[in-house]
Design an enzyme around this catalytic site. Sequence first.
Site, short mmCIF file in Angstrom:
data_model
loop_
_atom_site.label_atom_id
_atom_site.label_comp_id
_atom_site.label_asym_id
_atom_site.label_seq_id
_atom_site.Cartn_x
_atom_site.Cartn_y
_atom_site.Cartn_z
N VAL A 11 0.83 -1.21 0.00
CA VAL A 11 0.00 0.00 0.00
C VAL A 11 0.86 1.26 0.00
O VAL A 11 0.70 2.15 -0.84
CB VAL A 11 -0.96 -0.02 1.22
CG1 VAL A 11 -1.58 1.34 1.46
CG2 VAL A 11 -2.02 -1.08 1.02
N ASP A 29 10.09 3.51 6.49
CA ASP A 29 9.84 2.10 6.81
C ASP A 29 10.89 1.68 7.83
O ASP A 29 12.04 2.13 7.77
CB ASP A 29 9.95 1.23 5.54
CG ASP A 29 9.24 -0.11 5.70
OD1 ASP A 29 8.20 -0.31 5.03
OD2 ASP A 29 9.70 -0.94 6.51
N THR A 83 -1.88 -4.57 9.52
CA THR A 83 -2.87 -4.77 10.59
C THR A 83 -3.26 -6.26 10.56
O THR A 83 -4.32 -6.62 10.07
CB THR A 83 -4.11 -3.89 10.40
OG1 THR A 83 -4.51 -3.94 9.01
CG2 THR A 83 -3.86 -2.45 10.78
N CYS A 257 -5.73 -9.42 3.15
CA CYS A 257 -7.05 -8.80 3.33
C CYS A 257 -8.16 -9.80 3.63
O CYS A 257 -8.74 -9.77 4.72
CB CYS A 257 -7.40 -8.01 2.07
SG CYS A 257 -6.26 -6.63 1.82
N ARG A 325 1.58 -14.27 1.82
CA ARG A 325 0.95 -14.06 3.13
C ARG A 325 -0.38 -14.81 3.21
O ARG A 325 -1.22 -14.69 2.33
CB ARG A 325 0.71 -12.56 3.38
CG ARG A 325 2.01 -11.82 3.63
CD ARG A 325 1.79 -10.35 3.80
NE ARG A 325 1.25 -9.73 2.61
CZ ARG A 325 0.95 -8.45 2.52
NH1 ARG A 325 1.10 -7.67 3.56
NH2 ARG A 325 0.48 -7.95 1.41
N1 LIG Z 1 -1.91 -5.44 0.23
C1 LIG Z 1 -3.12 -5.11 -0.13
O1 LIG Z 1 -3.58 -5.52 -1.17
C2 LIG Z 1 -3.96 -4.18 0.71
C3 LIG Z 1 -5.10 -3.63 0.13
C4 LIG Z 1 -5.89 -2.77 0.87
C5 LIG Z 1 -5.54 -2.51 2.20
N2 LIG Z 1 -4.43 -3.06 2.75
C6 LIG Z 1 -4.11 -2.71 4.12
O2 LIG Z 1 -3.02 -1.80 4.12
C7 LIG Z 1 -2.19 -1.99 5.27
C8 LIG Z 1 -0.76 -2.25 4.82
O3 LIG Z 1 -0.75 -3.46 4.07
P1 LIG Z 1 0.42 -3.81 3.06
O4 LIG Z 1 -0.11 -4.90 2.20
O5 LIG Z 1 0.96 -2.59 2.44
O6 LIG Z 1 1.51 -4.40 4.07
P2 LIG Z 1 3.04 -4.75 3.75
O7 LIG Z 1 3.43 -5.79 4.70
O8 LIG Z 1 3.22 -4.98 2.28
O9 LIG Z 1 3.80 -3.40 4.07
C9 LIG Z 1 3.85 -2.85 5.32
C10 LIG Z 1 5.20 -2.17 5.49
O10 LIG Z 1 5.17 -1.51 6.73
C11 LIG Z 1 6.44 -1.64 7.32
N3 LIG Z 1 6.27 -1.39 8.75
C12 LIG Z 1 5.79 -2.20 9.70
N4 LIG Z 1 5.75 -1.56 10.87
C13 LIG Z 1 6.23 -0.31 10.64
C14 LIG Z 1 6.44 0.82 11.44
N5 LIG Z 1 6.13 0.81 12.73
N6 LIG Z 1 6.98 1.91 10.88
C15 LIG Z 1 7.29 1.93 9.57
N7 LIG Z 1 7.10 0.90 8.75
C16 LIG Z 1 6.57 -0.21 9.28
C17 LIG Z 1 6.90 -3.02 6.94
O11 LIG Z 1 8.29 -3.14 7.02
C18 LIG Z 1 6.37 -3.14 5.51
O12 LIG Z 1 7.32 -2.73 4.57
C19 LIG Z 1 -2.83 -3.13 6.05
O13 LIG Z 1 -3.68 -2.59 7.00
C20 LIG Z 1 -3.64 -3.85 4.99
O14 LIG Z 1 -4.74 -4.55 5.54
C21 LIG Z 1 -3.63 -3.88 2.02
#
Ligand SMILES: NC(=O)c1ccc[n+]([C@@H]2O[C@H](COP(=O)([O-])OP(=O)(O)OC[C@H]3O[C@@H](n4cnc5c(N)ncnc54)[C@H](O)[C@@H]3O)[C@@H](O)[C@H]2O)c1
Length: 401
Positions: A11, A29, A83, A257, A325
Amino acid sequence: MKVAIIGQGYVGLTISAFAGEFFEVIGFDNNPKIVGQLKSGISHIEGVESSVLQKLIKAGQYKATTLGSDISDVDLVVIAVPTPLNKDREPDLTYVDAACKTIGENISKPVLVINESTSFPGTLRNYIKPAIEKYSKSPVEHLYAISPERVDPGRGDYNQKNTPRLFAGLTSEASEKTREFYSRFCDELVEVSSPEVAEAAKLFENTFRQVNIALVNEFAQITNALGISVYETLDAANTKPYGFMKFTPSAGVGGHCIPVDPTYLAAVAEEHGAPATFIRRANDVNLEMSKYVVDRVQADNGGSLQGKSVLVVGVAYKPNVADVRETAAELVIEHLRNRGAVVSWHDDVVGSWHGESSAPLSGADIAIVVTKHDSVNEKAIVASAPYVFDTTGRVQGTHGL
Ligand SMILES: NC(=O)c1ccc[n+]([C@@H]2O[C@H](COP(=O)([O-])OP(=O)(O)OC[C@H]3O[C@@H](n4cnc5c(N)ncnc54)[C@H](O)[C@@H]3O)[C@@H](O)[C@H]2O)c1
């Protein structure tokens, strides 16, 4: 305007690439490996081209960092951290809490904080705002808004620009500023009356998918018991031009998700004394599909998998991405190993996983297709083992759901 995006995963990096066209973006990050790659202009996310990152870096429009101090002078912060569920399969907001700590400790002037991480209704108001205030060194009145992310990584037709975006601020000023931010790179913005509506809508979107997938997974078991094809039956139902939406069966659901978000909704429902039985059951049906698949394969192979070499084809949670995942392949492999099968897996998109590498697509007693990437040749799958069970409906001439 200078924007910090906390979390540079699916995201956060996607948003960074779009926002970087219009604003100076600091991609924060806490994973040094990811930040190191991003600093050299290498993207680790499908749909974000390294060339785009390199262009932004060169123009001074994007900088990745692990340093909290680098976000101290921004005007806007987007939270995009995981999350997940904890080991008891309950909502885990520890990453959100850590992001709030980074914001609180490093930003002392009022900014707009937008949460894009998926969570239950009330998270922005009752969790994020108080957490940032708790971590702030001195009292500061930030603006707060939610805009749940809807990105579908690897998808070609819908992206940040043409996917309508929900949003709501805790105040009208926050809503207005949120609209200004996203309207630069998003065609359609949909404001709702409260952050809780936006948060709940996001959870319901994915719960809708989860229960419909569970329904079709149950239906696949019914059609098999009746001796008819689930795919032909679904295609027949799908000729109805209204009131039906086609979902297809699988070995289960994966990704960050669908297997996770409905549990956030169920948890908040139960906390408020409302039933979530349907949601909980849908989750169980999807989790149980892996066992059903292995039961079918075992029954077709003389009732025992002991010592048989089984190749799981495709371990990513969906086609054409490297994301593993919550992948259904994990449970399929676990059931197979518990029954004495000698399991390897083939997935050149994923490459390596759990310390194992993708095995050749050949030479097994049994192959089970969990995910079919476009790059994997259908004929090669059929030739990889004398018995092939396809859970995707995408490989002709095999056994299947
Ligand atoms: N992947 C999807 O398709 C998608 C779609 C819609 C919503 N979401 C939501 O978006 C959110 C993020 O998901 P994602 O898929 O991008 O996750 P991800 O795991 O791909 O990325 C999250 C990033 O955050 C970093 N991170 C973790 N803790 C941190 C912190 N305290 N400070 C800074 N960086 C930190 C991690 O190192 C990682 O690079 C989640 O809530 C998810 O449910 C994801």
